[in-house]
Design a protein around this motif. Structure first.
Motif, PDB file in Angstrom:
ATOM      1  N   GLY A  75      34.849  40.394  63.914  1.00 12.82           N
ATOM      2  CA  GLY A  75      34.857  39.831  62.573  1.00 12.82           C
ATOM      3  C   GLY A  75      34.369  40.843  61.558  1.00 12.82           C
ATOM      4  N   TYR A  76      34.586  40.511  60.299  1.00 10.78           N
ATOM      5  CA  TYR A  76      34.148  41.357  59.195  1.00 10.78           C
ATOM      6  C   TYR A  76      33.026  40.662  58.446  1.00 10.78           C
ATOM      7  CZ  TYR A  76      38.547  43.904  59.754  1.00 10.78           C
ATOM      8  OH  TYR A  76      39.586  44.646  60.241  1.00 10.78           O
ATOM      9  N   ALA A  77      32.062  41.445  58.003  1.00  6.46           N
ATOM     10  CA  ALA A  77      31.005  40.952  57.115  1.00  6.46           C
ATOM     11  C   ALA A  77      30.926  41.913  55.942  1.00  6.46           C
ATOM     12  CB  ALA A  77      29.672  40.871  57.834  1.00  6.46           C
ATOM     13  N   ILE A  78      31.146  41.389  54.750  1.00  5.54           N
ATOM     14  CA  ILE A  78      31.018  42.184  53.534  1.00  5.54           C
ATOM     15  C   ILE A  78      29.575  42.034  53.072  1.00  5.54           C
ATOM     16  CG2 ILE A  78      31.819  42.510  51.169  1.00  5.54           C
ATOM     17  CD1 ILE A  78      34.404  40.952  52.066  1.00  5.54           C
ATOM     18  N   GLU A  79      28.847  43.140  53.024  1.00  2.46           N
ATOM     19  CA  GLU A  79      27.471  43.078  52.545  1.00  2.46           C
ATOM     20  C   GLU A  79      27.484  43.104  51.016  1.00  2.46           C
ATOM     21  OE1 GLU A  79      23.072  44.959  53.377  1.00  2.46           O
ATOM     22  OE2 GLU A  79      24.820  45.918  54.292  1.00  2.46           O
ATOM     23  N   ILE A  80      26.790  42.145  50.430  1.00  2.00           N
ATOM     24  CA  ILE A  80      26.809  41.891  48.989  1.00  2.00           C
ATOM     25  C   ILE A  80      25.639  42.591  48.306  1.00  2.00           C
ATOM     26  CG2 ILE A  80      26.507  40.054  47.277  1.00  2.00           C
ATOM     27  CD1 ILE A  80      27.805  38.159  49.369  1.00  2.00           C
ATOM     28  N   LYS A  81      25.930  43.201  47.143  1.00  2.00           N
ATOM     29  CA  LYS A  81      24.860  43.743  46.297  1.00  2.00           C
ATOM     30  C   LYS A  81      25.242  43.564  44.828  1.00  2.00           C
ATOM     31  CE  LYS A  81      26.250  48.577  45.810  1.00  2.00           C
ATOM     32  NZ  LYS A  81      25.836  49.967  45.933  1.00  2.00           N
ATOM     33  N   ASN A  82      24.271  43.611  43.967  1.00  2.00           N
ATOM     34  CA  ASN A  82      24.457  43.557  42.508  1.00  2.00           C
ATOM     35  C   ASN A  82      25.358  42.405  42.068  1.00  2.00           C
ATOM     36  OD1 ASN A  82      22.828  45.834  42.279  1.00  2.00           O
ATOM     37  ND2 ASN A  82      24.557  47.224  42.428  1.00  2.00           N
ATOM     38  N   VAL A  83      24.913  41.210  42.358  1.00  2.00           N
ATOM     39  CA  VAL A  83      25.655  40.010  41.975  1.00  2.00           C
ATOM     40  C   VAL A  83      25.573  39.812  40.466  1.00  2.00           C
ATOM     41  CG1 VAL A  83      25.745  37.502  42.209  1.00  2.00           C
ATOM     42  CG2 VAL A  83      25.223  38.926  44.198  1.00  2.00           C
ATOM     43  N   LYS A  84      26.718  39.516  39.862  1.00  2.00           N
ATOM     44  CA  LYS A  84      26.780  39.253  38.422  1.00  2.00           C
ATOM     45  C   LYS A  84      27.504  37.924  38.210  1.00  2.00           C
ATOM     46  CE  LYS A  84      28.946  40.974  34.205  1.00  2.00           C
ATOM     47  NZ  LYS A  84      29.847  42.006  33.660  1.00  2.00           N
ATOM     48  N   LYS A  85      26.787  36.931  37.712  1.00  2.00           N
ATOM     49  CA  LYS A  85      27.405  35.643  37.386  1.00  2.00           C
ATOM     50  C   LYS A  85      27.842  35.698  35.932  1.00  2.00           C
ATOM     51  CE  LYS A  85      26.759  30.709  37.585  1.00  2.00           C
ATOM     52  NZ  LYS A  85      25.883  29.600  37.932  1.00  2.00           N
ATOM     53  N   TYR A  86      29.114  35.347  35.687  1.00  2.00           N
ATOM     54  CA  TYR A  86      29.637  35.369  34.323  1.00  2.00           C
ATOM     55  C   TYR A  86      29.031  34.238  33.504  1.00  2.00           C
ATOM     56  CZ  TYR A  86      33.340  38.394  36.236  1.00  2.00           C
ATOM     57  OH  TYR A  86      34.051  39.397  36.843  1.00  2.00           O
ATOM     58  N   GLU A  87      28.690  34.543  32.255  1.00  2.00           N
ATOM     59  CA  GLU A  87      28.171  33.503  31.353  1.00  2.00           C
ATOM     60  C   GLU A  87      29.241  32.447  31.096  1.00  2.00           C
ATOM     61  OE1 GLU A  87      26.165  34.829  27.825  1.00  2.00           O
ATOM     62  OE2 GLU A  87      25.217  36.483  28.908  1.00  2.00           O
ATOM     63  N   GLU A  88      30.463  32.901  30.932  1.00  2.00           N
ATOM     64  CA  GLU A  88      31.600  32.007  30.734  1.00  2.00           C
ATOM     65  C   GLU A  88      32.602  32.240  31.861  1.00  2.00           C
ATOM     66  OE1 GLU A  88      32.152  29.694  28.301  1.00  2.00           O
ATOM     67  OE2 GLU A  88      30.120  30.094  27.586  1.00  2.00           O
ATOM     68  N   PRO A  89      32.895  31.212  32.676  1.00  2.00           N
ATOM     69  CA  PRO A  89      33.917  31.378  33.718  1.00  2.00           C
ATOM     70  C   PRO A  89      35.255  31.794  33.099  1.00  2.00           C
ATOM     71  CG  PRO A  89      32.704  29.350  34.034  1.00  2.00           C
ATOM     72  CD  PRO A  89      32.298  29.885  32.698  1.00  2.00           C
ATOM     73  N   GLN A  90      36.046  32.523  33.881  1.00  2.00           N
ATOM     74  CA  GLN A  90      37.330  33.034  33.402  1.00  2.00           C
ATOM     75  C   GLN A  90      38.482  32.346  34.112  1.00  2.00           C
ATOM     76  OE1 GLN A  90      37.055  37.229  34.177  1.00  2.00           O
ATOM     77  NE2 GLN A  90      35.372  37.522  32.751  1.00  2.00           N
ATOM     78  N   ASN A  91      39.569  32.169  33.384  1.00  2.00           N
ATOM     79  CA  ASN A  91      40.774  31.567  33.944  1.00  2.00           C
ATOM     80  C   ASN A  91      41.516  32.624  34.756  1.00  2.00           C
ATOM     81  OD1 ASN A  91      43.833  31.023  33.739  1.00  2.00           O
ATOM     82  ND2 ASN A  91      42.891  29.038  33.298  1.00  2.00           N
ATOM     83  N   LEU A  92      41.842  32.297  35.995  1.00  2.00           N
ATOM     84  CA  LEU A  92      42.494  33.251  36.897  1.00  2.00           C
ATOM     85  C   LEU A  92      43.846  33.716  36.352  1.00  2.00           C
ATOM     86  CD1 LEU A  92      41.978  34.583  39.662  1.00  2.00           C
ATOM     87  CD2 LEU A  92      43.280  32.734  40.687  1.00  2.00           C
ATOM     88  N   LYS A  93      44.644  32.793  35.840  1.00  2.00           N
ATOM     89  CA  LYS A  93      45.968  33.157  35.325  1.00  2.00           C
ATOM     90  C   LYS A  93      45.860  33.945  34.027  1.00  2.00           C
ATOM     91  CE  LYS A  93      50.467  31.325  33.920  1.00  2.00           C
ATOM     92  NZ  LYS A  93      50.658  32.371  32.958  1.00  2.00           N
ATOM     93  N   GLU A  94      45.077  33.450  33.080  1.00  2.00           N
ATOM     94  CA  GLU A  94      44.987  34.105  31.773  1.00  2.00           C
ATOM     95  C   GLU A  94      44.322  35.475  31.850  1.00  2.00           C
ATOM     96  OE1 GLU A  94      42.951  31.369  29.220  1.00  2.00           O
ATOM     97  OE2 GLU A  94      44.551  29.872  29.371  1.00  2.00           O
ATOM     98  N   THR A  95      43.277  35.601  32.630  1.00  2.00           N
ATOM     99  CA  THR A  95      42.524  36.844  32.683  1.00  2.00           C
ATOM    100  C   THR A  95      43.132  37.860  33.640  1.00  2.00           C
ATOM    101  OG1 THR A  95      40.517  35.573  32.227  1.00  2.00           O
ATOM    102  CG2 THR A  95      40.213  37.816  33.012  1.00  2.00           C
ATOM    103  N   TYR A  96      43.621  37.392  34.788  1.00  2.00           N
ATOM    104  CA  TYR A  96      44.059  38.311  35.844  1.00  2.00           C
ATOM    105  C   TYR A  96      45.541  38.178  36.205  1.00  2.00           C
ATOM    106  CZ  TYR A  96      39.028  38.662  36.412  1.00  2.00           C
ATOM    107  OH  TYR A  96      37.693  38.834  36.193  1.00  2.00           O
ATOM    108  N   ASN A  97      46.238  37.218  35.606  1.00  2.00           N
ATOM    109  CA  ASN A  97      47.645  36.951  35.895  1.00  2.00           C
ATOM    110  C   ASN A  97      47.867  36.670  37.387  1.00  2.00           C
ATOM    111  OD1 ASN A  97      50.290  36.508  35.042  1.00  2.00           O
ATOM    112  ND2 ASN A  97      50.897  38.595  35.551  1.00  2.00           N
ATOM    113  N   LEU A  98      46.954  35.880  37.971  1.00  2.00           N
ATOM    114  CA  LEU A  98      47.035  35.493  39.376  1.00  2.00           C
ATOM    115  C   LEU A  98      47.031  33.980  39.493  1.00  2.00           C
ATOM    116  CD1 LEU A  98      44.431  37.947  40.919  1.00  2.00           C
ATOM    117  CD2 LEU A  98      46.910  38.074  41.166  1.00  2.00           C
TER     118      LEU A  98
END
Length: 120
Positions: A75-98
């Motif tokens: 299995g894979y484990a991604i080790e997490i560092k420097n977490v940044k929570k956005y003040e305003e959530p972003q729309n996946l389609k509008e912001t990233y076209n996904l």
């Protein structure tokens, strides 16, 4: 995911390209991009070894861990560092076209992203 307490994100498979930052998408009911974190390192190990290295930093049981990886030897484990929570959530389609659902996608550098990103 975006708490200081979670240190690893598990995956059965991993991205093929180098990823330095992962953008976090919260599924239903929110359905928004809520933040990001940097990748410290990616472990790819046999399950017993992966459990031994990560279990003290997890909020899941050993049973849940092995059930998640039940059809895998490694299995894979991604080790997490420097977490940044956005003040305003972003729309996946509008912001990233996904569009969800997908396990991950590569994002190129743009006005919203100053690094190579991959949503999770």
């Amino acid at each position: 995911m975006l708490t200081k307490y979670k240190r690893f994100e598990f995956r059965k498979s991993i991205f093929k390209k180098e990823v330095k930052t992962i953008v976090v998408y919260a599924s239903s009911p929110l359905q928004q991009v809520i933040g990001e974190f940097e990748v410290e390192r990616i472990l790819h190990l046999e399950l017993d070894e992966l459990w031994d290295i990560t279990h003290k930093e997890l909020a899941i049981s050993e049973n849940f861990f092995y059930k998640y990886f039940e059809d895998k030897k490694r299995g894979y484990a991604i080790e997490i560092k420097n977490v940044k929570k956005y003040e305003e959530p972003q729309n996946l389609k509008e912001t990233y076209n996904l569009f969800p659902p997908q396990s991950f996608a590569y994002l190129v550098q743009n006005s919203h992203c100053n690094k190579s990103h991959s949503p999770i």
